[in-house]
Design an enzyme around this catalytic site. Sequence first.
Site, PDB file in Angstrom:
ATOM      1  N   CYS A 155     -52.445 -17.370  79.019  1.00  0.00           N
ATOM      2  CA  CYS A 155     -53.386 -16.859  78.067  1.00  0.00           C
ATOM      3  C   CYS A 155     -54.255 -18.011  77.760  1.00  0.00           C
ATOM      4  O   CYS A 155     -54.019 -19.208  77.323  1.00  0.00           O
ATOM      5  CB  CYS A 155     -52.441 -16.717  76.958  1.00  0.00           C
ATOM      6  SG  CYS A 155     -53.299 -16.356  75.123  1.00  0.00           S
ATOM      7  N   GLU A 171     -55.968 -24.928  73.831  1.00  0.00           N
ATOM      8  CA  GLU A 171     -54.556 -24.501  74.177  1.00  0.00           C
ATOM      9  C   GLU A 171     -54.604 -23.502  75.150  1.00  0.00           C
ATOM     10  O   GLU A 171     -55.370 -22.381  75.115  1.00  0.00           O
ATOM     11  CB  GLU A 171     -53.798 -24.559  72.949  1.00  0.00           C
ATOM     12  CG  GLU A 171     -54.402 -23.353  72.020  1.00  0.00           C
ATOM     13  CD  GLU A 171     -53.823 -23.216  70.582  1.00  0.00           C
ATOM     14  OE1 GLU A 171     -53.535 -24.493  70.054  1.00  0.00           O
ATOM     15  OE2 GLU A 171     -53.883 -22.371  70.131  1.00  0.00           O
ATOM     16  N   CYS A 181     -54.766 -16.086  60.578  1.00  0.00           N
ATOM     17  CA  CYS A 181     -54.997 -16.661  61.641  1.00  0.00           C
ATOM     18  C   CYS A 181     -55.206 -18.441  61.821  1.00  0.00           C
ATOM     19  O   CYS A 181     -56.065 -18.602  60.841  1.00  0.00           O
ATOM     20  CB  CYS A 181     -56.009 -16.223  62.737  1.00  0.00           C
ATOM     21  SG  CYS A 181     -56.231 -16.755  64.177  1.00  0.00           S
ATOM     22  N   CYS A 199     -63.257 -21.032  65.738  1.00  0.00           N
ATOM     23  CA  CYS A 199     -63.513 -19.784  65.843  1.00  0.00           C
ATOM     24  C   CYS A 199     -64.296 -19.309  64.515  1.00  0.00           C
ATOM     25  O   CYS A 199     -64.092 -19.890  63.414  1.00  0.00           O
ATOM     26  CB  CYS A 199     -62.323 -18.945  65.836  1.00  0.00           C
ATOM     27  SG  CYS A 199     -62.634 -17.008  65.786  1.00  0.00           S
ATOM     28  N   CYS A 258     -59.969 -14.798  60.598  1.00  0.00           N
ATOM     29  CA  CYS A 258     -59.305 -13.755  60.197  1.00  0.00           C
ATOM     30  C   CYS A 258     -58.278 -14.451  59.241  1.00  0.00           C
ATOM     31  O   CYS A 258     -57.658 -15.244  59.455  1.00  0.00           O
ATOM     32  CB  CYS A 258     -58.348 -13.199  61.341  1.00  0.00           C
ATOM     33  SG  CYS A 258     -59.543 -12.338  62.522  1.00  0.00           S
ATOM     34  N   CYS A 263     -52.099 -18.284  68.243  1.00  0.00           N
ATOM     35  CA  CYS A 263     -53.454 -18.741  67.999  1.00  0.00           C
ATOM     36  C   CYS A 263     -53.868 -19.913  67.215  1.00  0.00           C
ATOM     37  O   CYS A 263     -53.744 -19.987  66.278  1.00  0.00           O
ATOM     38  CB  CYS A 263     -54.282 -17.645  67.713  1.00  0.00           C
ATOM     39  SG  CYS A 263     -55.921 -17.406  68.138  1.00  0.00           S
TER      40      CYS A 263
HETATM   41  N1  SAH Z   1     -60.448 -13.404  69.008  1.00  0.00           N
HETATM   42  C1  SAH Z   1     -59.550 -12.441  69.706  1.00  0.00           C
HETATM   43  C2  SAH Z   1     -58.548 -13.308  70.509  1.00  0.00           C
HETATM   44  C3  SAH Z   1     -57.789 -14.305  69.921  1.00  0.00           C
HETATM   45  S1  SAH Z   1     -56.301 -14.166  68.955  1.00  0.00           S
HETATM   46  C4  SAH Z   1     -59.003 -11.515  68.934  1.00  0.00           C
HETATM   47  O1  SAH Z   1     -59.270 -11.602  67.865  1.00  0.00           O
HETATM   48  O2  SAH Z   1     -58.455 -10.462  69.744  1.00  0.00           O
HETATM   49  C5  SAH Z   1     -55.324 -13.032  70.038  1.00  0.00           C
HETATM   50  C6  SAH Z   1     -54.547 -12.226  68.915  1.00  0.00           C
HETATM   51  O3  SAH Z   1     -53.524 -12.988  68.206  1.00  0.00           O
HETATM   52  C7  SAH Z   1     -55.129 -11.360  68.082  1.00  0.00           C
HETATM   53  O4  SAH Z   1     -54.805 -10.096  67.994  1.00  0.00           O
HETATM   54  C8  SAH Z   1     -54.936 -12.234  66.740  1.00  0.00           C
HETATM   55  O5  SAH Z   1     -55.058 -11.307  65.586  1.00  0.00           O
HETATM   56  C9  SAH Z   1     -53.530 -12.593  66.893  1.00  0.00           C
HETATM   57  N2  SAH Z   1     -52.918 -13.698  66.019  1.00  0.00           N
HETATM   58  C10 SAH Z   1     -53.409 -14.689  65.623  1.00  0.00           C
HETATM   59  N3  SAH Z   1     -52.764 -15.377  64.758  1.00  0.00           N
HETATM   60  C11 SAH Z   1     -51.672 -14.796  64.938  1.00  0.00           C
HETATM   61  C12 SAH Z   1     -50.519 -15.131  64.420  1.00  0.00           C
HETATM   62  N4  SAH Z   1     -50.235 -16.258  63.483  1.00  0.00           N
HETATM   63  N5  SAH Z   1     -49.323 -14.546  64.485  1.00  0.00           N
HETATM   64  C13 SAH Z   1     -49.405 -13.386  65.545  1.00  0.00           C
HETATM   65  N6  SAH Z   1     -50.620 -12.940  66.064  1.00  0.00           N
HETATM   66  C14 SAH Z   1     -51.755 -13.683  65.797  1.00  0.00           C
END
Ligand code: SAH
Length: 340
Positions: free
Chosen positions: A103, A90, A117, A110, A114, A331
């Site tokens: 983006c 995406e 996420c 991944c 986290c 994400c």
């Molecule tokens: N792996 C990288 C980039 C991808 S995610 C990283 O961790 O930075 C980009 C951002 O979106 C990260 O800060 C991540 O923690 C955040 N993110 C992921 N899921 C999310 C959600 N459901 N709502 C808001 N931010 C989210």
Amino acid sequence: MKNISDLTLEELKAELEKIDEPAYRAEQIFGWLYKKGVFRFKEMTDLSKNLKERLASAYVIGKLELCGVFKAKDRTEKYLFRLADGYGIETVLIPATGRKTLCLSTQVGCKFACAFCASGLKGFIRNLAPSEIVGQVLHFKNSLEAPLTNIVFMGMGEPLDNFENLAKAIRILNSPQGLEIAARRMTVSTCGIVPGMERFKRLGLQVNLSISLHAATDTKRDQLLPVNRKYPLKKVIKACQDYIRKGGRKITLEYVLLKGANDSLADADGLTRIAKRLKAKVNLIPYSPVPGLPYEVPNEKGIQFFLSRLEEKKIPVTLRRSKGADIQAACGQLAGRINK
Ligand code: SAH
């Protein structure tokens, strides 16, 4: 067959040298691929017939197959692409006054899981090739009214875990013969892969680095970002300081606000301390809830409380309204539907 869009300009020059073609041919080809956005060797009219045929028999020009567009009320657009092997990725287009940000995803799935996420839910599938990263930008080359102004590597995946391909993609995007996107207009976001941050620093590019901090103590960060057990805060902060020292670029700290998990006064003050040490700006992101995960976004009062505490302490802070919540733009939420 090889994909010609996986090659940096230097690599393409080296390939052409092997078949006794002069280096400037690589620049011509780059111009066709990235300035004009051509997808067929036949259309590269200033190359000899012989060279066009040789290229066509050795390479393909990768094109991403669009399989869905979702437009949110806030004008955010999410594009779902299908890769040659069927996996989905995406890309999100975020228009704002005076700029247009894209983006990009860097991996399918991944490894870092986290807790809040969607991307990590189904684990890691594979790295994207440079052509698949650049292809997300190329898709928009001839279709937008106004050109893209900014690129953020904040889509699916962990960019620094796909280092080689990320670095190649950045070189192609940045090349004056390529897409000519200034390094200062690109931002790589990481969950804190310390060796990757060190390597990234050594590339010596003026690309911005953004850290997904999300918690200011190891106890909390261990829970929200399991990668913290391997690279704890102290190491991440040190790597940030080294990055700033080397390149003179500022760091941004991203902080997703999760109700009851990281939105207290003590959390705000912990974040303030780290931001001060790094002279960093903070990007607060209200959580975009993921079905099946137990986290929630704080209410408006809770968000304002956290924001004003940072402002009181004179931290440069922006509140990034979660974009495209109605199209599941967070994400990994969308691609998750086709990567079963
Ligand atoms: N792996 C990288 C980039 C991808 S995610 C990283 O961790 O930075 C980009 C951002 O979106 C990260 O800060 C991540 O923690 C955040 N993110 C992921 N899921 C999310 C959600 N459901 N709502 C808001 N931010 C989210």
